[in-house]
Scaffold this motif. Structure first.
Motif, PDB file in Angstrom:
ATOM      1  N   ASP A  79       1.308   0.917   8.689  1.00 54.16           N
ATOM      2  CA  ASP A  79       2.212   2.002   8.320  1.00 54.16           C
ATOM      3  C   ASP A  79       2.886   1.731   6.979  1.00 54.16           C
ATOM      4  OD1 ASP A  79       3.649   4.418   8.846  1.00 54.16           O
ATOM      5  OD2 ASP A  79       5.394   3.195   9.273  1.00 54.16           O
ATOM      6  N   ASN A  80       3.065   0.469   6.614  1.00 55.28           N
ATOM      7  CA  ASN A  80       3.586   0.119   5.282  1.00 55.28           C
ATOM      8  C   ASN A  80       2.435   0.128   4.285  1.00 55.28           C
ATOM      9  OD1 ASN A  80       6.310  -0.047   5.477  1.00 55.28           O
ATOM     10  ND2 ASN A  80       6.454  -2.271   5.399  1.00 55.28           N
ATOM     11  N   ASP A  81       1.829   1.302   4.120  1.00 51.62           N
ATOM     12  CA  ASP A  81       0.634   1.440   3.297  1.00 51.62           C
ATOM     13  C   ASP A  81       0.983   1.888   1.886  1.00 51.62           C
ATOM     14  OD1 ASP A  81       1.483   3.986   3.811  1.00 51.62           O
ATOM     15  OD2 ASP A  81      -0.400   4.701   4.684  1.00 51.62           O
ATOM     16  N   ALA A  82      -0.008   2.403   1.157  1.00 47.92           N
ATOM     17  CA  ALA A  82       0.222   2.799  -0.234  1.00 47.92           C
ATOM     18  C   ALA A  82       1.292   3.884  -0.337  1.00 47.92           C
ATOM     19  CB  ALA A  82      -1.090   3.291  -0.844  1.00 47.92           C
ATOM     20  N   GLY A  83       1.259   4.861   0.573  1.00 47.16           N
ATOM     21  CA  GLY A  83       2.271   5.913   0.549  1.00 47.16           C
ATOM     22  C   GLY A  83       3.663   5.369   0.804  1.00 47.16           C
ATOM     23  N   ALA A  84       3.761   4.397   1.713  1.00 46.15           N
ATOM     24  CA  ALA A  84       5.063   3.791   2.002  1.00 46.15           C
ATOM     25  C   ALA A  84       5.579   3.021   0.796  1.00 46.15           C
ATOM     26  CB  ALA A  84       4.942   2.865   3.217  1.00 46.15           C
ATOM     27  N   PHE A  85       4.702   2.302   0.097  1.00 47.84           N
ATOM     28  CA  PHE A  85       5.122   1.571  -1.103  1.00 47.84           C
ATOM     29  C   PHE A  85       5.739   2.537  -2.117  1.00 47.84           C
ATOM     30  CE2 PHE A  85       3.356  -2.064   0.626  1.00 47.84           C
ATOM     31  CZ  PHE A  85       3.327  -3.144  -0.250  1.00 47.84           C
ATOM     32  N   ILE A 113      -6.279   8.684   3.641  1.00 50.63           N
ATOM     33  CA  ILE A 113      -7.185   7.636   3.153  1.00 50.63           C
ATOM     34  C   ILE A 113      -7.371   7.752   1.643  1.00 50.63           C
ATOM     35  CG2 ILE A 113      -9.494   6.625   3.391  1.00 50.63           C
ATOM     36  CD1 ILE A 113      -9.527   7.910   6.231  1.00 50.63           C
ATOM     37  N   VAL A 114      -7.364   8.977   1.135  1.00 49.88           N
ATOM     38  CA  VAL A 114      -7.427   9.159  -0.323  1.00 49.88           C
ATOM     39  C   VAL A 114      -6.237   8.465  -0.984  1.00 49.88           C
ATOM     40  CG1 VAL A 114      -7.256  10.851  -2.192  1.00 49.88           C
ATOM     41  CG2 VAL A 114      -8.754  11.305  -0.240  1.00 49.88           C
ATOM     42  N   VAL A 120      -5.124   1.539  -4.318  1.00 49.73           N
ATOM     43  CA  VAL A 120      -6.027   0.505  -4.851  1.00 49.73           C
ATOM     44  C   VAL A 120      -6.132   0.625  -6.367  1.00 49.73           C
ATOM     45  CG1 VAL A 120      -8.428  -0.302  -4.905  1.00 49.73           C
ATOM     46  CG2 VAL A 120      -7.357   0.290  -2.716  1.00 49.73           C
ATOM     47  N   THR A 121      -6.297   1.869  -6.871  1.00 49.54           N
ATOM     48  CA  THR A 121      -6.423   2.042  -8.330  1.00 49.54           C
ATOM     49  C   THR A 121      -5.162   1.612  -9.059  1.00 49.54           C
ATOM     50  OG1 THR A 121      -5.648   4.355  -8.307  1.00 49.54           O
ATOM     51  CG2 THR A 121      -8.005   3.975  -7.978  1.00 49.54           C
ATOM     52  N   LEU A 122      -3.996   1.900  -8.484  1.00 48.42           N
ATOM     53  CA  LEU A 122      -2.738   1.516  -9.128  1.00 48.42           C
ATOM     54  C   LEU A 122      -2.590  -0.002  -9.159  1.00 48.42           C
ATOM     55  CD1 LEU A 122      -0.316   4.164  -7.543  1.00 48.42           C
ATOM     56  CD2 LEU A 122      -1.305   4.183  -9.841  1.00 48.42           C
ATOM     57  N   ALA A 123      -2.984  -0.650  -8.045  1.00 46.82           N
ATOM     58  CA  ALA A 123      -2.848  -2.108  -7.969  1.00 46.82           C
ATOM     59  C   ALA A 123      -3.787  -2.810  -8.942  1.00 46.82           C
ATOM     60  CB  ALA A 123      -3.113  -2.576  -6.538  1.00 46.82           C
ATOM     61  N   VAL A 126      -0.634  -7.209  -5.724  1.00 48.29           N
ATOM     62  CA  VAL A 126      -1.508  -7.763  -4.680  1.00 48.29           C
ATOM     63  C   VAL A 126      -1.089  -7.254  -3.302  1.00 48.29           C
ATOM     64  CG1 VAL A 126      -2.255  -9.885  -3.523  1.00 48.29           C
ATOM     65  CG2 VAL A 126      -2.095  -9.814  -6.020  1.00 48.29           C
ATOM     66  N   ALA A 127       0.233  -7.192  -3.056  1.00 50.13           N
ATOM     67  CA  ALA A 127       0.724  -6.666  -1.781  1.00 50.13           C
ATOM     68  C   ALA A 127       0.342  -5.203  -1.618  1.00 50.13           C
ATOM     69  CB  ALA A 127       2.236  -6.833  -1.696  1.00 50.13           C
ATOM     70  N   LEU A 128       0.401  -4.421  -2.699  1.00 53.84           N
ATOM     71  CA  LEU A 128      -0.008  -3.016  -2.663  1.00 53.84           C
ATOM     72  C   LEU A 128      -1.496  -2.890  -2.356  1.00 53.84           C
ATOM     73  CD1 LEU A 128       0.384   0.017  -3.141  1.00 53.84           C
ATOM     74  CD2 LEU A 128       0.185  -0.421  -5.614  1.00 53.84           C
ATOM     75  N   LEU A 129      -2.306  -3.724  -2.980  1.00 53.80           N
ATOM     76  CA  LEU A 129      -3.747  -3.716  -2.718  1.00 53.80           C
ATOM     77  C   LEU A 129      -4.035  -4.053  -1.260  1.00 53.80           C
ATOM     78  CD1 LEU A 129      -6.663  -3.574  -3.772  1.00 53.80           C
ATOM     79  CD2 LEU A 129      -6.469  -5.986  -4.422  1.00 53.80           C
ATOM     80  N   ASP A 130      -3.368  -5.075  -0.760  1.00 51.54           N
ATOM     81  CA  ASP A 130      -3.520  -5.479   0.637  1.00 51.54           C
ATOM     82  C   ASP A 130      -3.107  -4.348   1.584  1.00 51.54           C
ATOM     83  OD1 ASP A 130      -3.528  -7.874   2.766  1.00 51.54           O
ATOM     84  OD2 ASP A 130      -1.673  -6.735   3.047  1.00 51.54           O
ATOM     85  N   ALA A 131      -1.971  -3.725   1.302  1.00 53.74           N
ATOM     86  CA  ALA A 131      -1.477  -2.637   2.153  1.00 53.74           C
ATOM     87  C   ALA A 131      -2.424  -1.450   2.136  1.00 53.74           C
ATOM     88  CB  ALA A 131      -0.087  -2.209   1.684  1.00 53.74           C
ATOM     89  N   SER A 132      -3.003  -1.157   0.995  1.00 57.75           N
ATOM     90  CA  SER A 132      -3.930  -0.034   0.885  1.00 57.75           C
ATOM     91  C   SER A 132      -5.181  -0.262   1.717  1.00 57.75           C
ATOM     92  CB  SER A 132      -4.306   0.193  -0.583  1.00 57.75           C
ATOM     93  OG  SER A 132      -3.169   0.458  -1.373  1.00 57.75           O
ATOM     94  N   ILE A 133      -5.684  -1.491   1.726  1.00 60.74           N
ATOM     95  CA  ILE A 133      -6.903  -1.793   2.482  1.00 60.74           C
ATOM     96  C   ILE A 133      -6.655  -1.730   3.980  1.00 60.74           C
ATOM     97  CG2 ILE A 133      -8.572  -3.615   2.999  1.00 60.74           C
ATOM     98  CD1 ILE A 133      -8.415  -4.451   0.075  1.00 60.74           C
ATOM     99  N   ILE A 134      -5.560  -2.332   4.442  1.00 59.10           N
ATOM    100  CA  ILE A 134      -5.292  -2.296   5.882  1.00 59.10           C
ATOM    101  C   ILE A 134      -4.928  -0.879   6.319  1.00 59.10           C
ATOM    102  CG2 ILE A 134      -2.834  -2.899   5.768  1.00 59.10           C
ATOM    103  CD1 ILE A 134      -3.282  -4.530   8.327  1.00 59.10           C
TER     104      ILE A 134
END
Length: 553
Positions: free
Chosen positions: A70-76, A147-148, A154-157, A330-338
């Protein structure tokens, strides 16, 4: 004397194991978690701390993954925007969300462990084809857009880290698909738990930036609004925080994942501990993001001018050096993948449940082709959209937050109704206190949904209009509560008596074909019809508005 003569023909034969409603036989068997195994027939009591800890380690997974996912790219982006634009003045919203997070996820946890049937299929069976189809269609649409946003993250990270965006997005998509397609539930969960640990990178960033702990503690426990800000803008951000923290996909994922992990009611309290672990991590991460974003931008030209998550990384670098910015990326990239993994799985699980497909991570690709095709298809489609030049990525991100806020009340309504269905949950149905709290939550979510829909249709909405909407929804809620209580007294529904919860740890929902047809009262039919009309109209209007913006109108 023969051996057969020694057999007492009058002795009763052991009763066969009762059938359950589990739809995929791969959902029955040993619990093979990332951190341990529990045999299917293991009913031994857990005495002593070592035994309990060993059991907890085997169970850990569903609650942790759904919360960290839930702490994904949108949450960041949402938490970063709150910190950059308003400092830590909105931290209190996180504390208020804790009981909401727990109650929602605890209810789907019970539904999964007790019924063995996914959320979308239960809605289909208990409320009819329309609502079953609606739940799957709106989930599919919303998840696809979500998912988009994960691949936008990912692109931002990778953009901040200086890596090629197109290649990185495709590699990230391949990692997401490969992690879930090995035919081993344990291997996927180990990968997911490892990714969950990546969210802890937010903690060292907090200590590097070192925001004021006293100010954060005050703003966490004392509700307040940012000074000198438009109430309408703040309210919309609060709605975004609620929408990104209590997302519809979580309900579908948690219920199906608990089923796929083969967790039964016997281990309910361990799964609740797993859920609390996830909640603590997600709240700590969210608070850390608000805190270090506030500290990094306060007193700079960037304060109050949020752009995107990459801007947060650059702000951290300007404030505390390259290491802080790189850790955030890196945390943003990780959050986006999970996030992409969990949201995609919730889609594949729901469709597999409703369409009667084999849908388990215990199966390899050859044993569940349609399930993995759905999973890989939504991942690849989202990745391709992101790398297509000219895609309206910012608009898609806003569209996801809006649709999530609009559709969330329907998910919560059906969750509440299912958890009061004694045919479905038997001795595990909600108690009165749970129902009262959840009803209040649903009322608040409906109010926020109406405000958000109005804000999308009328971008210049005023603070007065928002307060008027809140007042009207409040009056309507009180009237609805009074009507429901009046009907309860007239019909004598209290005569149903208290719930008998004896033997609940061994109780499972019977097969779906053995369930009696649900009786839907006139009041409930009217309420569901009103909800159906509102959701349909709101969703169409929001989509039309998004298309208009995309076309430049």
């Amino acid at each position: 004397m023969t051996d057969t003569a020694l057999i007492d023909s009058t002795a009763p034969t052991p009763a066969p194991e009762p059938r359950t409603a589990v739809l995929d036989d791969a959902h029955v068997g040993d619990i093979r978690g990332a951190l341990g195994t529990i045999k299917q027939g293991d009913t031994a009591p857990r005495n002593g701390i070592p035994a309990k800890l060993k059991t907890l380690l085997a169970i850990i997974g569903p609650g942790l993954i759904v919360m960290v996912g839930d702490n994904d790219a949108g949450a960041f982006a949402t938490y970063g925007q709150a910190g950059q634009n308003y400092g830590t003045r909105l931290l209190w919203t996180l504390l208020l969300l804790v009981p909401v997070l727990y109650v929602n996820q605890e209810m789907v946890l019970r539904l999964g462990a007790v019924t063995g049937v996914g959320h979308a299929r239960l809605i289909l069976e208990r409320f009819g084809k329309f609502w079953g189809a609606f739940s799957v269609i709106d989930l599919f649409l919303l998840n696809a857009l979500t998912i988009v946003t994960e691949f936008i993250g990912v692109t931002l990270a990778v953009g901040y880290l200086g890596l090629p965006k197109t290649v990185s997005v495709l590699v990230a998509a391949a990692v997401v698909i490969a992690a879930a397609s090995t035919g081993s539930f344990r291997r996927f969960e180990r990968t997911a738990v490892f990714l969950c640990l990546g969210s802890l990178l937010l903690v060292p960033i907090y200590f590097i930036i070192h925001p004021s702990a006293g100010t954060m503690a005050h703003d966490l426990v004392v509700p307040g609004m940012p000074h000198g800000s438009q109430l309408s803008d703040v309210m919309l951000l609060i709605i975004a925080i609620v929408g990104t923290t209590v997302a519809p996909w979580q309900l579908f994922f948690q219920q199906s994942y608990v089923i796929d992990k083969r967790i039964t009611p016997r281990f309910m309290r361990y799964e609740k501990a797993d859920l609390w672990l996830g909640i603590v991590i997600v709240i700590v991460g969210a608070a850390a993001m608000m805190g270090f974003a506030a500290a990094a931008f306060t007193g700079t030209s960037g304060y109050g001018n949020f752009d995107d998550a990459a801007g947060i990384a650059h702000g951290l670098e300007a404030s505390a050096g390259k290491v802080a910015g790189a850790l955030f990326a890196v945390a943003l990239l990780d959050a986006s993948i999970i996030g992409a993994s969990a949201v995609s799985l919730s889609t594949a699980y729901a469709l597999g449940d409703v369409l009667g497909l084999k849908h388990s991570l215990h199966r390899g690709v050859a044993g569940a082709k349609a399930f993995y095709a759905i999973f890989a298809g939504v991942v690849l489609a989202a990745a391709v959209i992101v790398i297509i030049p000219g895609s309206p990525l910012g608009l898609l991100t806003e569209g996801v937050q809006t649709l999530a806020g609009v559709l969330l009340p329907s998910a919560s309504v059906f969750l509440l109704l299912l958890c009061n269905d004694r045919t479905v949950l038997g001795p595990w149905v909600n108690g009165r206190a749970m129902n009262v709290f959840t009803s209040v939550v649903v009322a608040v979510l409906v109010t926020l949904s109406v405000i958000l829909t109005a804000a999308v249709l009328f971008p210049g909405i005023t603070t007065t209009a928002i307060l008027d909407i809140m007042a009207v929804c409040g009056v309507a809620g009180i009237l609805a509560l009074g009507y429901a209580e009046l009907r309860r007294r007239r019909k004598g529904w209290s005569l149903a008596g208290p719930v008998d919860r004896t033997g609940k740890h061994d109780w499972r929902m019977p097969p779906l074909d053995q369930l009696p047809k649900p009786v839907i009262s006139t009041g409930r039919k009217v309420g569901l019809s009103a909800l159906r009309t509102y959701l349909f109209v709101a969703m169409v209007l929001v989509i039309v508005r998004i298309v208009q913006l995309a076309l430049g109108h």
